[in-house]
Design an enzyme around this catalytic site. Structure first.
Site, PDB file in Angstrom:
ATOM      1  CD  GLU A  50      -4.593   1.715  -2.780  1.00  0.00           C
ATOM      2  OE1 GLU A  50      -4.843   1.049  -1.770  1.00  0.00           O
ATOM      3  OE2 GLU A  50      -4.691   2.943  -2.835  1.00  0.00           O
ATOM      4  CG  ASP A  97      -0.965   3.307   5.995  1.00  0.00           C
ATOM      5  OD1 ASP A  97      -1.115   4.085   5.062  1.00  0.00           O
ATOM      6  OD2 ASP A  97      -1.169   3.622   7.190  1.00  0.00           O
ATOM      7  CG  ASP A 152      -1.851   1.153   1.264  1.00  0.00           C
ATOM      8  OD1 ASP A 152      -2.284   1.595   0.183  1.00  0.00           O
ATOM      9  OD2 ASP A 152      -2.169   1.642   2.363  1.00  0.00           O
TER      10      ASP A 152
END
Lengths: 185, 185
Positions: free
Chosen positions: B73, B146, B12
């Site tokens: 991501e 996260d 992430d």
């Protein structure tokens, strides 16, 4: 005191075309071209493959040219939404390669570069290309525009870095001229 | 035929906090946690220094965990304009590290991940965290968010990769079952 010559590599980041250009010079003196080029990666290739190719070429340039400093265009989210992510990712690779070697990296905005080279922060690409050609005494304008923009970034950095250096030097001089606190002379 | 276990590392991306998480599993079977963590870099540090620190930590993870695949991501320009450039740059480092080793890298959008984990593409962070905790049978929710998001990315990839693999296998099977053209049996 004359400032030493500075060799600066400029990077105009992009995935499809990443402009690279290196110049040597110091403020108030003639600039000279060291190298200019562009890294191209195919738009249909994997993002990872493209970033690896850009890294390899930037590494080759840094190995061969040994610049003192690297100037990269600062990317903004509000511009060219379609390509801005790729531009940010290519810029990350350039910044990473330079920082890994301990080279100073400076980001300049497009309008800072235009203002430094042409006197106007809103100059168009052709005007920037014309001034780059003139300042480096080239026979023709570097192509593509990304290559000329990379040289413009490097020139901007030599000049702005020079001004910043002179300010720092003047400050250091002023401070060393003043007797340190608590010491009688 | 049972699909082999896949070890996936999820990233992430972010400059201030970059979530990392690795899971092992295959579609339709229990998932297991391999590792979870976060790389933090100081907001006042040089961008180059921050990217180098993120690269070093991702390299350490890849060296130690040897994932089969990396899921990152996908960043969009229209989201969180203030931090989106840093997110794109951190994602470039993750993609570069994986691609340099020849690892397959897949980008998943936040809504793909949410839909895979919770059944809804608009689920909130808490819901994603709750499902990650449940799916990996953890005692408490991974913190910060996260880190949980990185695990969600990895889980999403195991499941989606699994579906894609099964489709590819079914296709391959159907094609091999059919006699080649021009051959009489």
């Amino acid at each position: 005191m004359r400032l030493p010559e500075l060799r600066v590599m400029g990077v105009d980041p992009g995935l499809t075309r990443c402009g690279l250009g290196a110049v040597e010079g110091r403020p108030g003196a003639r600039l000279s071209l060291v190298a200019v080029g562009v890294v191209r990666t195919p738009p249909d290739a994997d993002l990872g493959v493209r970033l690896v190719a850009i890294e390899a070429e930037i590494e080759r340039w840094l190995d061969e040219l040994r610049p003192d400093s690297v100037a990269v265009e600062r990317v903004f989210a509000q511009h060219n939404t379609r390509t801005v992510m790729g531009t940010a990712q290519a810029s990350a690779v350039a910044i990473l390669c330079a920082a890994r070697r301990g080279l100073p990296v400076t980001l300049h905005t497009p309008s800072e570069v235009k203002a430094a080279i042409t006197g106007s922060g809103t100059a168009d690409k052709k005007q920037v290309g014309t001034m780059v050609t003139r300042l480096l005494r080239l026979e023709s304008m570097p192509k593509p525009a990304d290559a000329a923009d990379a040289l413009a970034l490097a020139i901007c950095h030599v000049w702005r870095g020079g001004v910043q250096n002179r300010l720092a030097e003047a400050l250091a001089k002023a401070q060393s001229a003043r007797p340190p606190r608590g010491v009688r002379q």
